[in-house]
Design a protein around this motif. Structure first.
Motif: not given
Length: 288
Positions: A14-16, A52-55, A57-62, A131-137
């Motif tokens: 649901d969050r994703l 897993l949550d961060g992983w 989020t990164t995948v969905v963002g990309r 922002f660190e996580e968004i920057g990686r995306i």
């Protein structure tokens, strides 16, 4: 795949989906993105994923970023999911459900953002992703990512979710429509917030007009033509029509403290054709 990993993904689904929907503005695209994220997870060694949550989020963002970039190659906006209905006064519970949707105003404004700006703004400002996580995306530094979000924030300039159409909002919009029809410039200024923002999605791109004087000067953008008062994603609005019965524009108004603070319009015939619109009746200025 261990069932526990599948369960962990379902707990995040649901969050994703909400993240992808806010970025893309389309339920169908959001579902596709989440499904693709699941497929990628299923091919991973779960033991190598620390967060897993961060992983996810990164995948969905990309994946969402790839979808946004593909839209630049074949421009389109998912306005087909915006609910446009005759203004018959929906029940409060229906209004509450509409308030959770991505409205026309936000969609039109998001169309003015580049893919990276859009992703940075949505992830940080709406979902508090660091922002660190968004920057990686995005493949950018933290500083550059902050600048993208700041630039997007200035363009969007949204104080929060708009109030769903109530009696006061409808009366303010009707006063605007009547003043536009009658060419009453002072009447327009009385109902427009001094910092009102008009955003129009046209065949040539998104046009933004700022300030009450400028918006009032161009208030004949369709409001005074034959049309129908409607609710656009729960907001008071109007559908204007050409003489041959084809839609000219769909307009949604945001009213705050008795004044119109935002006007979002779609005037691109291709995008209008994708929307499910009510039939045209008589003039919008006429009482119903």
């Amino acid at each position: 795949m261990p069932e526990t990993l599948a369960e962990a993904f379902e707990a995040q689904r649901d969050r994703l989906r909400a993240v992808a929907h806010r970025v893309l503005g389309s339920h169908a695209d959001a579902e596709d993105v989440v499904q693709e994220a699941w497929l990628r997870l299923s091919r991973q060694d779960a033991a190598g994923i620390e967060n897993l949550d961060g992983w996810l989020t990164t995948v969905v963002g990309r994946i969402s970023l790839d979808v946004l970039r593909s839209r630049r190659a074949r421009p389109e906006a998912p306005y087909d999911e915006i609910l446009v209905e005759a203004d018959d006064g929906p029940a409060p519970e229906e209004d509450a459900a509409l308030a959770d949707s991505v409205g026309l105003a936000l969609l039109v404004v998001l169309e003015t953002l580049g893919p990276s700006e859009r992703l940075a703004f949505v992830l940080h400002d709406l979902f508090a992703v660091p922002f660190e996580e968004i920057g990686r995306i995005l493949g950018k530094s933290v500083g550059a990512t902050k600048m993208l979000a700041s630039r997007a924030r200035r363009k969007v300039r949204s104080p929060g979710p708009p109030a769903i159409a109530g009696r006061e909002q409808r009366e303010v919009v009707q006063a605007f429509l009547t003043a536009a029809r009658d060419g009453d410039f002072e009447g327009l200024l009385r109902v427009l917030d001094p910092e009102v923002r008009l955003t129009v999605d046209t065949p040539d791109g998104v046009v933004v007009v700022l300030g009450a004087t400028n918006v009032a000067a161009g208030a004949r953008f369709g409001a005074a033509n034959d049309g129908r008062r409607v609710l656009v994603g729960g907001l008071p609005g109007v559908v204007a029509w050409r003489g041959d019965g084809t839609p000219l524009s769909v307009v949604a108004f945001t009213v705050t403290d008795g004044r119109i603070t935002g006007i979002a319009a779609v005037a691109d015939p291709v995008k209008l054709a994708s929307m499910d619109l009510p039939e045209p009746p008589g003039p919008v200025g006429a009482a119903r």
